[in-house]
Design a protein around this motif. Structure first.
Motif, PDB file in Angstrom:
ATOM      1  N   SER A 129     101.494 -38.302   9.561  1.00 25.30           N
ATOM      2  CA  SER A 129     101.091 -39.203  10.653  1.00 25.30           C
ATOM      3  C   SER A 129     100.178 -38.448  11.609  1.00 25.30           C
ATOM      4  N   THR A 130      99.076 -39.079  11.965  1.00 24.29           N
ATOM      5  CA  THR A 130      98.102 -38.469  12.866  1.00 24.29           C
ATOM      6  C   THR A 130      97.865 -39.407  14.044  1.00 24.29           C
ATOM      7  N   THR A 131      97.911 -38.853  15.246  1.00 23.56           N
ATOM      8  CA  THR A 131      97.647 -39.622  16.450  1.00 23.56           C
ATOM      9  C   THR A 131      96.459 -38.990  17.174  1.00 23.56           C
ATOM     10  N   ARG A 132      95.455 -39.813  17.483  1.00 21.24           N
ATOM     11  CA  ARG A 132      94.267 -39.332  18.193  1.00 21.24           C
ATOM     12  C   ARG A 132      94.051 -40.191  19.428  1.00 21.24           C
ATOM     13  N   SER A 133      93.757 -39.527  20.519  1.00 17.28           N
ATOM     14  CA  SER A 133      93.471 -40.226  21.778  1.00 17.28           C
ATOM     15  C   SER A 133      92.069 -39.865  22.232  1.00 17.28           C
ATOM     16  N   ALA A 134      91.367 -40.843  22.730  1.00 19.96           N
ATOM     17  CA  ALA A 134      90.013 -40.630  23.239  1.00 19.96           C
ATOM     18  C   ALA A 134      89.754 -41.646  24.348  1.00 19.96           C
ATOM     19  N   VAL A 135      88.722 -41.389  25.133  1.00 17.24           N
ATOM     20  CA  VAL A 135      88.334 -42.293  26.218  1.00 17.24           C
ATOM     21  C   VAL A 135      87.084 -43.035  25.774  1.00 17.24           C
ATOM     22  N   ASP A 136      87.151 -44.365  25.860  1.00 18.81           N
ATOM     23  CA  ASP A 136      86.007 -45.200  25.499  1.00 18.81           C
ATOM     24  C   ASP A 136      84.927 -45.031  26.578  1.00 18.81           C
ATOM     25  N   PRO A 137      83.716 -44.582  26.192  1.00 19.52           N
ATOM     26  CA  PRO A 137      82.693 -44.342  27.221  1.00 19.52           C
ATOM     27  C   PRO A 137      82.174 -45.622  27.869  1.00 19.52           C
ATOM     28  N   ALA A 138      82.238 -46.743  27.173  1.00 21.77           N
ATOM     29  CA  ALA A 138      81.704 -47.990  27.741  1.00 21.77           C
ATOM     30  C   ALA A 138      82.632 -48.570  28.805  1.00 21.77           C
ATOM     31  N   SER A 139      83.940 -48.606  28.514  1.00 27.74           N
ATOM     32  CA  SER A 139      84.866 -49.250  29.447  1.00 27.74           C
ATOM     33  C   SER A 139      85.695 -48.250  30.241  1.00 27.74           C
ATOM     34  N   GLY A 140      85.762 -47.001  29.804  1.00 26.21           N
ATOM     35  CA  GLY A 140      86.561 -45.999  30.515  1.00 26.21           C
ATOM     36  C   GLY A 140      88.033 -46.056  30.179  1.00 26.21           C
ATOM     37  N   GLU A 141      88.448 -46.876  29.203  1.00 21.27           N
ATOM     38  CA  GLU A 141      89.853 -46.985  28.823  1.00 21.27           C
ATOM     39  C   GLU A 141      90.210 -45.912  27.800  1.00 21.27           C
ATOM     40  N   GLN A 142      91.472 -45.529  27.846  1.00 24.88           N
ATOM     41  CA  GLN A 142      91.947 -44.564  26.869  1.00 24.88           C
ATOM     42  C   GLN A 142      92.366 -45.310  25.596  1.00 24.88           C
TER      43      GLN A 142
END
Length: 85
Positions: free
Chosen positions: A60-73
């Motif tokens: 299982s792999t979990t990746r988190s990033a911030v969307d540059p357009a909306s600023g949401e994680q």
């Protein structure tokens, strides 16, 4: 553990069936007990081999990033399984 147990039962049975030549007065037939142990060893070996081959591993792999357009994680989870292991 099951593979080793199956091999041990088979070896002990082969020793009793082919190498031990003792007469116990007709009460116990060591050759027959040896053949039974050899059969049980083969069965235990095959069952443990089948169970070992049926195991599946999964990652299982979990990746988190911030969307540059909306600023949401944004969190993305993936699970990969290997059917051959």
């Amino acid at each position: 553990m099951g593979i080793g147990t199956g091999i041990a039962l088979f070896v002990i049975g082969a020793i009793l069936a082919f190498a031990v030549n003792v007469d116990l007065g007709g009460f116990v037939n060591l050759a027959l007990i040896g053949y039974i142990l050899m059969g049980a060893g083969v069965v235990v070996f095959l069952i443990s081999l089948v169970l070992m081959l049926r195991r599946r591993s999964s990652v299982s792999t979990t990746r988190s990033a911030v969307d540059p357009a909306s600023g949401e994680q944004v969190t993305r989870r993936t699970t990969d399984s290997d059917p051959l292991v």
